[in-house]
Scaffold this motif. Sequence first.
Motif, PDB file in Angstrom:
ATOM      1  N   GLN A 130       0.838  -1.191   0.000  1.00  7.24           N
ATOM      2  CA  GLN A 130       0.000   0.000   0.000  1.00  7.24           C
ATOM      3  C   GLN A 130       0.877   1.248   0.000  1.00  7.24           C
ATOM      4  OE1 GLN A 130      -3.162   0.127  -0.385  1.00  7.24           O
ATOM      5  NE2 GLN A 130      -3.676  -2.020  -0.080  1.00  7.24           N
ATOM      6  N   GLY A 131       0.435   2.286  -0.688  1.00  7.99           N
ATOM      7  CA  GLY A 131       1.108   3.571  -0.649  1.00  7.99           C
ATOM      8  C   GLY A 131       2.429   3.645  -1.380  1.00  7.99           C
ATOM      9  N   VAL A 132       2.653   2.782  -2.365  1.00  9.84           N
ATOM     10  CA  VAL A 132       3.909   2.843  -3.103  1.00  9.84           C
ATOM     11  C   VAL A 132       3.851   3.931  -4.166  1.00  9.84           C
ATOM     12  CG1 VAL A 132       4.534   0.431  -2.727  1.00  9.84           C
ATOM     13  CG2 VAL A 132       3.204   1.041  -4.734  1.00  9.84           C
ATOM     14  N   GLU A 133       4.996   4.466  -4.457  1.00  7.41           N
ATOM     15  CA  GLU A 133       5.141   5.487  -5.491  1.00  7.41           C
ATOM     16  C   GLU A 133       5.610   4.824  -6.778  1.00  7.41           C
ATOM     17  OE1 GLU A 133       4.407   8.731  -5.058  1.00  7.41           O
ATOM     18  OE2 GLU A 133       3.777   8.253  -3.011  1.00  7.41           O
ATOM     19  N   PRO A 134       5.306   5.429  -7.930  1.00 11.02           N
ATOM     20  CA  PRO A 134       5.777   4.842  -9.201  1.00 11.02           C
ATOM     21  C   PRO A 134       7.298   4.696  -9.271  1.00 11.02           C
ATOM     22  CG  PRO A 134       4.134   6.515  -9.620  1.00 11.02           C
ATOM     23  CD  PRO A 134       4.453   6.580  -8.143  1.00 11.02           C
ATOM     24  N   SER A 135       8.018   5.510  -8.538  1.00 13.96           N
ATOM     25  CA  SER A 135       9.480   5.455  -8.558  1.00 13.96           C
ATOM     26  C   SER A 135      10.044   4.409  -7.582  1.00 13.96           C
ATOM     27  CB  SER A 135      10.063   6.824  -8.221  1.00 13.96           C
ATOM     28  OG  SER A 135       9.625   7.223  -6.928  1.00 13.96           O
ATOM     29  N   ASP A 136       9.185   3.799  -6.754  1.00 11.23           N
ATOM     30  CA  ASP A 136       9.642   2.795  -5.791  1.00 11.23           C
ATOM     31  C   ASP A 136      10.058   1.526  -6.514  1.00 11.23           C
ATOM     32  OD1 ASP A 136       9.081   4.518  -3.734  1.00 11.23           O
ATOM     33  OD2 ASP A 136       7.243   3.505  -3.108  1.00 11.23           O
ATOM     34  N   TYR A 137      10.949   0.777  -5.888  1.00  3.58           N
ATOM     35  CA  TYR A 137      11.388  -0.498  -6.435  1.00  3.58           C
ATOM     36  C   TYR A 137      10.320  -1.555  -6.164  1.00  3.58           C
ATOM     37  CZ  TYR A 137      15.919   1.716  -6.870  1.00  3.58           C
ATOM     38  OH  TYR A 137      16.934   2.553  -7.225  1.00  3.58           O
ATOM     39  N   ILE A 138      10.173  -2.495  -7.078  1.00  2.00           N
ATOM     40  CA  ILE A 138       9.161  -3.548  -6.944  1.00  2.00           C
ATOM     41  C   ILE A 138       9.585  -4.558  -5.891  1.00  2.00           C
ATOM     42  CG2 ILE A 138       8.032  -5.478  -8.111  1.00  2.00           C
ATOM     43  CD1 ILE A 138       8.270  -3.809 -10.708  1.00  2.00           C
ATOM     44  N   PHE A 139      10.816  -5.054  -5.996  1.00  2.00           N
ATOM     45  CA  PHE A 139      11.276  -6.107  -5.106  1.00  2.00           C
ATOM     46  C   PHE A 139      11.994  -5.504  -3.910  1.00  2.00           C
ATOM     47  CE2 PHE A 139      11.187  -7.955  -9.410  1.00  2.00           C
ATOM     48  CZ  PHE A 139      10.202  -8.896  -9.199  1.00  2.00           C
ATOM     49  N   PRO A 140      11.969  -6.192  -2.779  1.00  2.00           N
ATOM     50  CA  PRO A 140      12.515  -5.626  -1.545  1.00  2.00           C
ATOM     51  C   PRO A 140      14.040  -5.634  -1.451  1.00  2.00           C
ATOM     52  CG  PRO A 140      11.694  -7.835  -1.149  1.00  2.00           C
ATOM     53  CD  PRO A 140      11.339  -7.496  -2.571  1.00  2.00           C
ATOM     54  N   PHE A 141      14.734  -5.934  -2.526  1.00  2.00           N
ATOM     55  CA  PHE A 141      16.193  -5.980  -2.493  1.00  2.00           C
ATOM     56  C   PHE A 141      16.809  -4.598  -2.408  1.00  2.00           C
ATOM     57  CE2 PHE A 141      14.848  -9.506  -5.397  1.00  2.00           C
ATOM     58  CZ  PHE A 141      14.878 -10.488  -4.417  1.00  2.00           C
ATOM     59  N   LEU A 142      16.115  -3.602  -2.949  1.00  2.00           N
ATOM     60  CA  LEU A 142      16.591  -2.221  -2.891  1.00  2.00           C
ATOM     61  C   LEU A 142      15.574  -1.385  -2.126  1.00  2.00           C
ATOM     62  CD1 LEU A 142      17.815  -1.749  -6.576  1.00  2.00           C
ATOM     63  CD2 LEU A 142      19.210  -2.245  -4.568  1.00  2.00           C
ATOM     64  N   SER A 143      16.066  -0.409  -1.404  1.00  2.00           N
ATOM     65  CA  SER A 143      15.209   0.447  -0.594  1.00  2.00           C
ATOM     66  C   SER A 143      14.907   1.741  -1.336  1.00  2.00           C
ATOM     67  CB  SER A 143      15.912   0.770   0.718  1.00  2.00           C
ATOM     68  OG  SER A 143      15.239   1.800   1.394  1.00  2.00           O
ATOM     69  N   SER A 144      13.644   2.144  -1.315  1.00  2.00           N
ATOM     70  CA  SER A 144      13.249   3.386  -1.973  1.00  2.00           C
ATOM     71  C   SER A 144      13.746   4.621  -1.233  1.00  2.00           C
ATOM     72  CB  SER A 144      11.730   3.456  -2.111  1.00  2.00           C
ATOM     73  OG  SER A 144      11.284   2.407  -2.923  1.00  2.00           O
ATOM     74  N   VAL A 145      14.154   4.460   0.018  1.00  2.00           N
ATOM     75  CA  VAL A 145      14.625   5.607   0.793  1.00  2.00           C
ATOM     76  C   VAL A 145      16.146   5.764   0.737  1.00  2.00           C
ATOM     77  CG1 VAL A 145      12.652   5.608   2.358  1.00  2.00           C
ATOM     78  CG2 VAL A 145      14.679   4.279   2.946  1.00  2.00           C
ATOM     79  N   ARG A 146      16.835   4.784   0.204  1.00  2.00           N
ATOM     80  CA  ARG A 146      18.292   4.851   0.112  1.00  2.00           C
ATOM     81  C   ARG A 146      18.704   5.545  -1.186  1.00  2.00           C
ATOM     82  NH1 ARG A 146      22.655   0.091   0.492  1.00  2.00           N
ATOM     83  NH2 ARG A 146      24.464   1.438   0.528  1.00  2.00           N
ATOM     84  N   ASP A 147      19.802   6.271  -1.146  1.00  2.00           N
ATOM     85  CA  ASP A 147      20.300   7.003  -2.313  1.00  2.00           C
ATOM     86  C   ASP A 147      21.268   6.128  -3.101  1.00  2.00           C
ATOM     87  OD1 ASP A 147      21.134   8.857  -4.176  1.00  2.00           O
ATOM     88  OD2 ASP A 147      22.265  10.075  -2.749  1.00  2.00           O
ATOM     89  N   TYR A 148      20.870   5.764  -4.306  1.00  2.00           N
ATOM     90  CA  TYR A 148      21.713   4.957  -5.190  1.00  2.00           C
ATOM     91  C   TYR A 148      22.207   5.797  -6.363  1.00  2.00           C
ATOM     92  CZ  TYR A 148      19.395   1.092  -2.767  1.00  2.00           C
ATOM     93  OH  TYR A 148      18.902   0.235  -1.822  1.00  2.00           O
ATOM     94  N   SER A 149      22.429   7.071  -6.126  1.00  2.00           N
ATOM     95  CA  SER A 149      22.731   7.991  -7.227  1.00  2.00           C
ATOM     96  C   SER A 149      24.109   7.784  -7.859  1.00  2.00           C
ATOM     97  CB  SER A 149      22.579   9.443  -6.773  1.00  2.00           C
ATOM     98  OG  SER A 149      23.422   9.691  -5.667  1.00  2.00           O
ATOM     99  N   THR A 150      25.024   7.137  -7.155  1.00  2.00           N
ATOM    100  CA  THR A 150      26.321   6.882  -7.773  1.00  2.00           C
ATOM    101  C   THR A 150      26.378   5.422  -8.221  1.00  2.00           C
ATOM    102  OG1 THR A 150      27.455   6.230  -5.745  1.00  2.00           O
ATOM    103  CG2 THR A 150      27.434   8.592  -6.281  1.00  2.00           C
ATOM    104  N   PRO A 151      27.003   5.161  -9.345  1.00  2.00           N
ATOM    105  CA  PRO A 151      27.096   3.787  -9.836  1.00  2.00           C
ATOM    106  C   PRO A 151      27.751   2.842  -8.832  1.00  2.00           C
ATOM    107  CG  PRO A 151      27.741   5.314 -11.556  1.00  2.00           C
ATOM    108  CD  PRO A 151      27.561   6.114 -10.290  1.00  2.00           C
ATOM    109  N   LYS A 152      28.730   3.329  -8.080  1.00  2.17           N
ATOM    110  CA  LYS A 152      29.435   2.484  -7.111  1.00  2.17           C
ATOM    111  C   LYS A 152      28.491   2.016  -6.000  1.00  2.17           C
ATOM    112  CE  LYS A 152      33.554   2.330  -4.233  1.00  2.17           C
ATOM    113  NZ  LYS A 152      34.749   3.026  -3.787  1.00  2.17           N
ATOM    114  N   VAL A 153      27.671   2.911  -5.485  1.00  2.00           N
ATOM    115  CA  VAL A 153      26.735   2.573  -4.408  1.00  2.00           C
ATOM    116  C   VAL A 153      25.669   1.604  -4.927  1.00  2.00           C
ATOM    117  CG1 VAL A 153      24.957   3.501  -2.866  1.00  2.00           C
ATOM    118  CG2 VAL A 153      27.127   4.710  -3.130  1.00  2.00           C
TER     119      VAL A 153
END
Length: 122
Positions: free
Chosen positions: A26-49
């Motif tokens: 419930q309450g997911v945003e279109p930009s959220d990840y589907i699977f729980p392997f990645l967190s929508s609140v974490r910053d993955y802006s650099t390729p290394k991260v």
Amino acid sequence: MQKTRDAVVIKMTTRPLEILSLYQKQGVEPSDYIFPFLSSVRDYSTPKVLFKALSSATTYVNKDLKTIARRAKLDVPISFHSSRHTFATLAISKGMPIEYVSKLLRHASIKTTQIYAKVEKA
């Protein structure tokens, strides 16, 4: 798509949609990840991260896949990477144009897809 930011639209059959529904929250945003392997609140802006997060997630998935294979008494190597090969082979054998498969797999050349999917050029 990360590399070129190109959108790829895939029509899904009922079974993949059923599997995806298991991950709906419930309450997911279109930009959220589907699977729980990645967190929508974490910053993955650099390729290394992002690479580090994906590598870590892949390690856990591979462990789970090996457990599934052992319980199913499969005597073949299985990994997340082998799922890409299986997808490519099945998609091509079911009639998906190799150009589409190549684009979905992010291959720069159809030749790579032919090798990857063990398909010879007709």
